[in-house]
Scaffold this motif. Structure first.
Motif, PDB file in Angstrom:
ATOM      1  N   ASP A 103      11.678   4.776   9.605  1.00 31.27           N
ATOM      2  CA  ASP A 103      11.492   6.168   9.187  1.00 31.27           C
ATOM      3  C   ASP A 103      11.309   6.281   7.683  1.00 31.27           C
ATOM      4  O   ASP A 103      11.967   5.557   6.907  1.00 31.27           O
ATOM      5  N   PRO A 104      10.443   7.201   7.230  1.00 32.51           N
ATOM      6  CA  PRO A 104      10.259   7.411   5.791  1.00 32.51           C
ATOM      7  C   PRO A 104      11.573   7.803   5.118  1.00 32.51           C
ATOM      8  O   PRO A 104      12.435   8.451   5.726  1.00 32.51           O
ATOM      9  N   GLY A 121       4.708  -1.582  -4.538  1.00 38.37           N
ATOM     10  CA  GLY A 121       4.231  -1.000  -3.290  1.00 38.37           C
ATOM     11  C   GLY A 121       5.184  -1.179  -2.126  1.00 38.37           C
ATOM     12  O   GLY A 121       4.966  -0.631  -1.031  1.00 38.37           O
ATOM     13  N   LEU A 122       6.268  -1.928  -2.340  1.00 36.65           N
ATOM     14  CA  LEU A 122       7.150  -2.281  -1.230  1.00 36.65           C
ATOM     15  C   LEU A 122       8.017  -1.111  -0.776  1.00 36.65           C
ATOM     16  O   LEU A 122       8.357  -0.998   0.404  1.00 36.65           O
ATOM     17  N   GLN A 123       8.400  -0.236  -1.718  1.00 41.50           N
ATOM     18  CA  GLN A 123       9.322   0.862  -1.403  1.00 41.50           C
ATOM     19  C   GLN A 123       8.805   1.726  -0.258  1.00 41.50           C
ATOM     20  O   GLN A 123       9.496   1.954   0.736  1.00 41.50           O
ATOM     21  N   THR A 124       7.571   2.197  -0.380  1.00 39.89           N
ATOM     22  CA  THR A 124       7.029   3.065   0.660  1.00 39.89           C
ATOM     23  C   THR A 124       6.509   2.265   1.852  1.00 39.89           C
ATOM     24  O   THR A 124       6.549   2.749   2.987  1.00 39.89           O
ATOM     25  N   ARG A 125       6.079   1.043   1.612  1.00 40.06           N
ATOM     26  CA  ARG A 125       5.525   0.236   2.700  1.00 40.06           C
ATOM     27  C   ARG A 125       6.592  -0.111   3.734  1.00 40.06           C
ATOM     28  O   ARG A 125       6.322  -0.154   4.940  1.00 40.06           O
ATOM     29  N   LEU A 126       7.833  -0.344   3.278  1.00 42.54           N
ATOM     30  CA  LEU A 126       8.900  -0.756   4.184  1.00 42.54           C
ATOM     31  C   LEU A 126       9.963   0.320   4.394  1.00 42.54           C
ATOM     32  O   LEU A 126      10.939   0.083   5.091  1.00 42.54           O
ATOM     33  N   ASN A 127       9.784   1.505   3.775  1.00 41.53           N
ATOM     34  CA  ASN A 127      10.794   2.579   3.901  1.00 41.53           C
ATOM     35  C   ASN A 127      12.177   2.061   3.494  1.00 41.53           C
ATOM     36  O   ASN A 127      13.143   2.101   4.269  1.00 41.53           O
ATOM     37  N   ILE A 128      12.265   1.582   2.270  1.00 37.70           N
ATOM     38  CA  ILE A 128      13.506   0.979   1.780  1.00 37.70           C
ATOM     39  C   ILE A 128      14.493   2.069   1.384  1.00 37.70           C
ATOM     40  O   ILE A 128      14.148   3.011   0.659  1.00 37.70           O
ATOM     41  N   ALA A 129      15.726   1.954   1.872  1.00 37.90           N
ATOM     42  CA  ALA A 129      16.775   2.930   1.565  1.00 37.90           C
ATOM     43  C   ALA A 129      17.061   2.929   0.063  1.00 37.90           C
ATOM     44  O   ALA A 129      17.083   1.877  -0.588  1.00 37.90           O
ATOM     45  N   ARG A 130      17.309   4.096  -0.483  1.00 35.90           N
ATOM     46  CA  ARG A 130      17.498   4.258  -1.930  1.00 35.90           C
ATOM     47  C   ARG A 130      18.977   4.164  -2.310  1.00 35.90           C
ATOM     48  O   ARG A 130      19.867   4.415  -1.491  1.00 35.90           O
ATOM     49  N   HIS A 131      19.207   3.848  -3.593  1.00 36.65           N
ATOM     50  CA  HIS A 131      20.559   3.703  -4.111  1.00 36.65           C
ATOM     51  C   HIS A 131      21.155   5.017  -4.610  1.00 36.65           C
ATOM     52  O   HIS A 131      22.388   5.154  -4.670  1.00 36.65           O
TER      53      HIS A 131
END
Length: 827
Positions: free
Chosen positions: A497-498, A203-213
């Motif tokens: 930002d998303p 659930g962390l990816q969308t919760r924190l808007n983590i930049a993708r590789h």
């Protein structure tokens, strides 16, 4: 009552307690405790962990390790034969987007400065001529490759990808610890960490808007392709082989990027062009991402002792026909000594200082710097200037000056006086800490950050958002003490930002359909073929052991086998060098024989030894095999239970491997070779069983044993209800095309595979291996069980061995194979 107790098990409550307890004893500059505006993001991490594992941090750690293992992440320590599991911490390092933007800008600037320096040092040499770089720093470096002087790499760039180690100081500032330009490793580990953490804390990816590789890897892939001359280039990742410490990472990266994973033996240079040896002939390679030491790349131009390079590769590169990332010689700037000059060079070349400063470095090749290092020795770190331990630091590349005393100190100062250019002094860096799980509690440990940058199709640098963190084993926060680290952690760049869900996979509507799985290198075909042979060989030998120990389907044989039949079984094991000849046929003698043939790996060709050979092939074939298949190949040899129980466990493992190959491997050329290997080995083993137990004077025990070893006991009973007889047994095991364990079935399958594989000419005529398979099939079709004797079995054995040799000559293209052999395809 229930409502008042509920908050104790609330994820937010648990997370707050974890953080409060941790920060009560952690250093004040710890990234979690000094989190400031990023506090909500860190709280989200621990809430996700609490939601995953409740109040048990050890559960979270074990789950992260399990996901990393499922992905196949591993590494090897130099000198060790076995891979170790990748040590992934369940707690990622968080970096706000605004802070990361500054890091990325500094990395891109540093990469561009190093590109300009390399272009000059391998080109006009103005920096040396004008006194900005000492000549000894270049010509005295083992990383300077003279054959590449005055050459411009294809595409115009020396650097396509690099890795840089950063440290975070007590005040939150970031500085550069080391540059990695020769064969920068770790991007695959960063990717694997992210995949494992995405499954652990989903659930962390969308919760924190983590930049993708994915955008970084896409830019790297497109950037390397843009440097090539052909519009649709073929790109390969050149690996030193399975014993390289990061081989698992290399295999994962090749699979993810869609590139061939090749070794030097897979490649050949012809007319200044690079080719990969495939089952369809020579295929052009336009670019290599090398993970090989540059000095080993080409024994003709560089190190003549190299046995893993490609003769003529440097000529192909200089001719502009193959792009090599990074260009050989780029490691010149990787030497610690260059860190002393890079800040000044940055100002000279760009007009501004480095946005990410180095740790302070003094090269002892200059008198003033050497005097400073000697005067401040107790407060500095002493290192090799070029990565090779000098005489004054035997066996070590870096030592704290304060730790060098007595005779060792005198020896260091003496050698520093003789060869000052071999040494640098650096400030002792103190690192920030971050939380890890240690013994079911949070503990503060120092960390460093490895960041990656790659050149995109427009030539601009793209920085991977995050990289991966190395975490020290002990609380000592000095970088020199931390070493290579004990754990790794995902690094998450988060912002307000998303994040667009970018993937390397193109959209379904834009994908060009294809059913051709691509080029199959000859060495991969060789590996698949022999993996099949080893698995069948182990299973056949295991069958002999199980029958010898009395595990027969028939109640009339097995434990009560006649002595002559038992002797034949022992002769099979002894003649195959699986075990020493037994002293007699007593139960204890047979048990000792069976144990040696099953598990003695010292000097005997036991089942354990055969399994080890299959396992080695599995380790170099990660990009071709399902993860479950690799895990089964890597599974430890059974150690518990009786011999029969161990044999039963192995038999189930062989059955599982056969099932995975039959039901999970795509019907590609690689599968054809794997299945052919199985068929060849099964037919060879069955012929050996026929010669031992199918003779004209065969007893019922002999024939029952033959059916057991050929796994045809049930088939025979269903077909013949009147008892066991020699001719029906021989027909079923040898000539019946409907028996999947029989020889005729194996030969038909081999012939079918050969008819589907690529041919080197378009004249429509059969190639030698196809002709031999058809001739062998014709012998079996026209044979009759009543006329089967030793002479016919010998003919079948010889022809099957010749067929195996013909397959090897045609498809496996050993190093001595002439490159201009008739029919070789150049594409």
């Amino acid at each position: 009552m229930a409502s008042s107790a509920a908050p104790l098990f609330d994820a937010g409550t648990i997370a707050d307690r974890w953080i409060a307890d941790y920060c009560a004893s952690a250093p004040r500059d710890d990234v979690l405790c000094a989190r400031g505006a990023a506090g909500d993001a860190w709280s989200a991490v621990f809430e996700e962990l609490a939601g995953l594992a409740g109040d048990n941090l050890e559960t979270a750690r074990e789950r992260a390790h399990r996901h990393a293992e499922d992905i196949g992440t591993g590494f090897r320590i130099a000198g060790e034969g076995e891979e170790r599991p990748w040590p992934l911490s369940p707690i990622p390092l968080l970096i706000p987007q605004a802070e990361w933007d500054g890091i990325a800008t500094g990395i891109a600037q540093r990469a561009e400065v190093m590109e300009q320096v390399l272009a000059d040092l391998y080109g006009p040499g103005r920096l040396v001529a004008d006194g900005h770089v000492p000549a000894a720093l270049v010509t005295g470096s083992p990383f300077f490759l003279r054959p590449l002087a005055n050459s411009v790499p294809p595409g115009g760039y020396h650097l396509q990808a690099l890795a840089i180690d950063l440290c975070r100081g007590p005040n939150g500032e970031w500085r550069v610890l080391a540059d990695h330009l020769r064969a920068p490793a770790g991007a695959g580990y960063a990717l694997e960490n992210r995949l494992a953490m995405a499954q652990t804390l989903d659930g962390l990816q969308t919760r924190l808007n983590i930049a993708r590789h994915a955008p970084f890897f896409a830019a790297f892939r497109e950037g390397l392709a843009a440097r090539c001359r052909r519009a649709e280039p073929r790109i390969a990742l050149l690996t030193p082989g399975r014993l390289n410490p990061s081989y698992a990472e290399q295999a994962h990266l090749a699979r993810y990027l869609g590139w061939l994973l090749v070794e030097g033996a897979d490649l050949a240079v012809l007319d200044d062009k690079l080719y990969v040896r495939t089952i369809a002939g020579l295929k052009r390679v336009d670019a290599l991402w090398r993970r090989l030491d540059p000095r080993l790349l080409d024994p003709l131009a560089l190190d003549s002792h190299s046995t893993i390079g490609v003769p003529g590769l440097v000529d192909a590169m200089v001719a502009g026909n193959v792009v090599i990332a990074n260009a050989p010689g780029a490691g010149l700037l990787e030497a610690p000594a260059f860190a002393a000059f890079l800040p000044r060079l940055a100002e000279l070349l760009t007009g501004e200082g480095l946005k990410l400063p180095n740790i302070a470095t003094w090269w002892c090749g200059q008198d003033d710097a050497r005097a400073h290092v000697e005067a401040e020795l107790d407060r500095l770190l002493v290192k090799s200037a070029f990565g090779v331990p000098p005489l004054g630091l035997p066996g070590a590349k870096a030592v704290l000056g304060s730790a060098i005393q007595g005779e060792a100190r005198a020896a260091l100062l003496a050698d520093m006086a003789r060869r000052p250019q071999d040494y640098v002094g650096q400030e002792v860096v103190h690192l920030s800490t971050m939380p890890v799980v240690a013994e079911d509690r949070l503990a503060a440990r120092p960390f460093t950050l490895r960041v990656f940058a790659a050149r995109g199709p427009d030539g601009a640098w793209t920085v991977l958002p995050g990289g991966f963190a190395r975490i020290g084993e002990h609380a000592d926060a000095r970088a020199a003490v931390m070493g290579e680290g004990m754990w790794s952690a995902d690094v998450c760049v988060h912002g307000p930002d998303p994040v667009e869900p970018v993937s390397l996979l193109p959209s379904g509507d834009s994908t060009q359909l294809r059913r051709n799985p691509g080029t199959l290198p000859s060495q991969v075909a060789d590996n698949m073929f022999w993996l099949g042979r080893y698995l069948e060989r182990g299973e056949a030998q295991l069958g002999v052991i199980r029958v010898l120990l009395g595990n027969s389907i028939s109640a009339d044989t097995g434990a009560a086998l006649a002595a002559d039949t038992v002797r034949k079984l022992t002769d099979i094991l002894v003649s195959s060098n699986a075990a020493p000849a037994p002293a007699g046929l007593k139960r204890s003698d047979l048990t000792h024989l069976a144990r040696a043939a099953l598990e003695d790996g010292e000097g005997w060709y036991s089942v354990a030894s055969i399994n080890a050979q299959a396992r080695l092939i599995g380790q170099v074939s990660r990009d071709r095999l399902a993860a479950d298949m690799v895990r089964l190949l890597d599974a430890p040899f059974p150690t518990r239970g009786t011999l029969l129980e161990k044999a039963g466990s192995l038999q189930r493992r062989y059955s599982a491997l056969a099932g995975l190959a039959a039901e999970h491997m795509g019907r590609t050329d690689a599968w054809c070779f794997h299945d052919m290997g199985r068929r060849v080995e099964r037919a060879m083993a069955t012929l050996g069983f026929l010669r031992a137990f199918g003779r004209p004077d065969a007893t019922s025990d002999d024939l029952g044993t033959l059916l057991d070893l050929a796994d045809s006991q049930i088939s025979y009973r269903q077909r013949y209800l009147t008892g066991i007889a020699r001719v029906p047994v021989l027909d079923l095991v040898t000539l019946d095309p409907g028996n999947p364990r029989g020889i005729a079935y194996q030969v038909a399958a081999i012939s079918g595979h050969l008819n589907k594989l690529p041919v080197l000419s378009d004249d429509g005529l059969a190639e030698p291996q196809q002709e031999q398979a058809r001739e062998l099939a014709a012998i079996l079709v026209t044979a009759h069980a009543t006329r089967m004797d030793d002479a016919l079995l010998s003919v079948l054995e010889q022809r099957l061995a010749n067929l195996s040799d013909a397959i090897a000559r045609r498809y496996f293209l050993q190093g001595s194979e002439p490159l201009r052999a008739a029919g070789l395809v150049l594409a």
